[in-house]
Structure formats: structure tokens, C-alpha cells
Design a protein around this motif. Sequence first.
Motif, mmCIF file in Angstrom:
data_model
loop_
_atom_site.group_PDB
_atom_site.id
_atom_site.type_symbol
_atom_site.label_atom_id
_atom_site.label_comp_id
_atom_site.label_asym_id
_atom_site.label_seq_id
_atom_site.Cartn_x
_atom_site.Cartn_y
_atom_site.Cartn_z
ATOM 1 N N HIS A 138 0.081 -31.546 -48.683
ATOM 2 C CA HIS A 138 -0.278 -32.947 -48.446
ATOM 3 C C HIS A 138 1.218 -33.324 -48.816
ATOM 4 N N LEU A 139 1.915 -33.927 -47.787
ATOM 5 C CA LEU A 139 3.310 -34.310 -48.046
ATOM 6 C C LEU A 139 3.263 -35.784 -48.486
ATOM 7 N N SER A 140 4.361 -36.118 -49.367
ATOM 8 C CA SER A 140 4.821 -37.155 -49.953
ATOM 9 C C SER A 140 5.137 -38.115 -48.614
ATOM 10 N N ALA A 141 5.237 -39.554 -48.753
ATOM 11 C CA ALA A 141 5.675 -40.274 -47.616
ATOM 12 C C ALA A 141 6.973 -39.780 -47.130
ATOM 13 N N GLU A 142 8.133 -39.473 -47.926
ATOM 14 C CA GLU A 142 9.276 -39.067 -47.591
ATOM 15 C C GLU A 142 9.199 -37.862 -46.572
ATOM 16 N N ALA A 143 8.583 -36.969 -47.188
ATOM 17 C CA ALA A 143 8.484 -35.838 -46.469
ATOM 18 C C ALA A 143 7.675 -35.687 -45.136
ATOM 19 N N THR A 144 6.602 -36.758 -45.183
ATOM 20 C CA THR A 144 6.026 -37.027 -43.631
ATOM 21 C C THR A 144 6.863 -37.438 -43.039
ATOM 22 N N GLN A 145 8.079 -38.176 -42.815
ATOM 23 C CA GLN A 145 8.819 -38.610 -41.945
ATOM 24 C C GLN A 145 9.510 -37.676 -41.383
ATOM 25 N N LYS A 146 9.569 -36.163 -42.068
ATOM 26 C CA LYS A 146 10.264 -35.107 -41.554
ATOM 27 C C LYS A 146 9.340 -34.206 -40.737
ATOM 28 N N ILE A 147 8.200 -34.396 -40.711
ATOM 29 C CA ILE A 147 7.015 -33.513 -40.381
ATOM 30 C C ILE A 147 7.582 -32.923 -38.825
ATOM 31 N N ASN A 148 7.836 -34.101 -38.061
ATOM 32 C CA ASN A 148 8.238 -33.736 -36.608
ATOM 33 C C ASN A 148 9.079 -32.731 -36.244
ATOM 34 N N THR A 149 10.036 -32.294 -37.477
ATOM 35 C CA THR A 149 11.055 -31.329 -37.186
ATOM 36 C C THR A 149 10.394 -30.126 -37.616
ATOM 37 N N LEU A 150 9.232 -29.982 -38.009
ATOM 38 C CA LEU A 150 8.661 -28.483 -38.055
ATOM 39 C C LEU A 150 7.974 -28.020 -36.921
ATOM 40 N N LYS A 151 8.050 -26.768 -36.638
ATOM 41 C CA LYS A 151 7.320 -26.112 -35.555
ATOM 42 C C LYS A 151 6.610 -24.682 -35.970
ATOM 43 N N LYS A 152 5.355 -24.600 -35.367
ATOM 44 C CA LYS A 152 4.387 -23.687 -35.693
ATOM 45 C C LYS A 152 5.305 -22.360 -35.644
ATOM 46 N N GLY A 153 4.939 -21.303 -36.681
ATOM 47 C CA GLY A 153 5.658 -20.089 -36.783
ATOM 48 C C GLY A 153 7.036 -20.220 -37.477
ATOM 49 N N GLN A 154 7.528 -21.593 -37.895
ATOM 50 C CA GLN A 154 8.771 -21.587 -38.765
ATOM 51 C C GLN A 154 8.344 -21.490 -40.385
ATOM 52 N N THR A 155 9.148 -20.772 -40.907
ATOM 53 C CA THR A 155 9.117 -20.258 -42.391
ATOM 54 C C THR A 155 9.547 -21.753 -42.973
ATOM 55 N N VAL A 156 8.995 -22.107 -44.274
ATOM 56 C CA VAL A 156 9.279 -23.227 -44.840
ATOM 57 C C VAL A 156 9.085 -23.041 -46.399
ATOM 58 N N SER A 157 9.725 -23.796 -47.062
ATOM 59 C CA SER A 157 9.474 -23.639 -48.786
ATOM 60 C C SER A 157 9.005 -25.436 -48.932
ATOM 61 N N VAL A 158 7.804 -25.327 -49.695
ATOM 62 C CA VAL A 158 7.335 -26.766 -50.058
ATOM 63 C C VAL A 158 7.077 -26.576 -51.433
ATOM 64 N N VAL A 197 -2.845 -37.334 -41.079
ATOM 65 C CA VAL A 197 -4.156 -38.073 -41.449
ATOM 66 C C VAL A 197 -3.778 -39.244 -42.391
ATOM 67 N N LYS A 198 -4.474 -40.331 -41.825
ATOM 68 C CA LYS A 198 -4.072 -41.555 -42.523
ATOM 69 C C LYS A 198 -2.719 -41.450 -43.079
ATOM 70 N N GLU A 199 -1.779 -41.616 -41.806
ATOM 71 C CA GLU A 199 -0.204 -41.693 -42.463
ATOM 72 C C GLU A 199 0.182 -40.928 -43.253
ATOM 73 N N LYS A 200 -0.405 -39.619 -43.671
ATOM 74 C CA LYS A 200 0.228 -38.698 -44.495
ATOM 75 C C LYS A 200 0.167 -37.201 -43.759
ATOM 76 N N GLY A 201 1.335 -36.577 -43.789
ATOM 77 C CA GLY A 201 1.572 -35.431 -43.183
ATOM 78 C C GLY A 201 0.988 -34.299 -44.167
ATOM 79 N N ILE A 202 0.292 -33.364 -43.223
ATOM 80 C CA ILE A 202 -0.223 -32.074 -43.943
ATOM 81 C C ILE A 202 0.336 -30.959 -43.070
ATOM 82 N N ILE A 203 0.840 -29.919 -43.885
ATOM 83 C CA ILE A 203 1.384 -28.872 -43.235
ATOM 84 C C ILE A 203 0.231 -27.595 -43.816
ATOM 85 N N SER A 204 -0.197 -26.927 -42.979
ATOM 86 C CA SER A 204 -0.890 -25.731 -43.224
ATOM 87 C C SER A 204 -0.044 -24.528 -43.028
ATOM 88 N N LEU A 205 0.091 -23.741 -44.254
ATOM 89 C CA LEU A 205 0.849 -22.223 -44.239
ATOM 90 C C LEU A 205 -0.513 -21.211 -44.233
#
Length: 138
Positions: free
Chosen positions: A98-118, A78-86
Motif C-alpha cells: 500500500h503506497l504512500s501518497a507520494e509513491a502513488t503518483q509514480k504508480i503509472n510508471t510501473l508495468k506488469k512483469g517489472q522488477t521493483v524494490s519497495v 483504491v480510494k486514491e491510494k496505490g497498491i502494488i501486488s508483487l
Amino acid sequence: MNKNKLLITVLIIAIIGVFVAYKMYNKPHVNVGSSKSDITLTANKIINDFSTDESKANITYLDKIIQVSGTVSKTEIVKEKGIISLETNDDFGNVLCHLSAEATQKINTLKKGQTVSVKGICTGYLMDVILVKCELIN
């Protein structure tokens, strides 16, 4: 004489107020990625804490660097900023990261159902717990 003392006192307080406001406005931003987490927990734990006793949770979590682990339920940009819902056990709320600019670049590597730490700064609770300036840990 009393009016002069009052005027000088008000002027000194105003100058101090302006100085403090200037310092607060220009304070350096926290680098979340290189900072140590104040608290590490799961998405379920933080949402349960806020939904059970919001005022106590505010004291515990607000404006602190929180590391949250959970399962990705949705990613979006949203507005060039990535958002992950856990996802959580709460039917109405999630943890929104709400991801930083650097982390937003990695958002495409995430999949629904994947476990992450933020890791991010907790700014409060409005049906969802909100974390800002988030960095992906894994």
C-alpha cells in the motif's frame, strides 16, 4: 483508610494509563522513505516465511521497515491510494504494498512483469503479506 489507599492507587494507575494512551496516539509517524530498512529480502522469502510459520514470522517482521524486491503482478488505485501486488511462488498469496501518497503518483510508471524494490512497514499476513506506507526504491 484502606479504601482511600485503594482509591488513590486506582486513580494513579488510571492517570498513567491515560497519559500512555495519549502519547501512543500522538507519536510521530515514521518517514519510511528516509528510514533505514530493518530487513531486506525478496517477495518469495517473506511469503514463504509467513506461510511456513506465521507466529515466528510475526516476531521477525511485524511493525518493522521491510525492503522487498519482486515482480509486479498488478497495480491498482483504491480510494486514491496505490497498491502494488508483487507475485510470489505461492499459488494463493502475494505481497501487497500500500503506497504512500507520494509513491502513488509514480504508480503509472510501473508495468506488469517489472522488477521493483519497495520499502514499507509490515502489518501482517492474511493470505497476502501486507506492507503499508510504502515507498518505491527504484
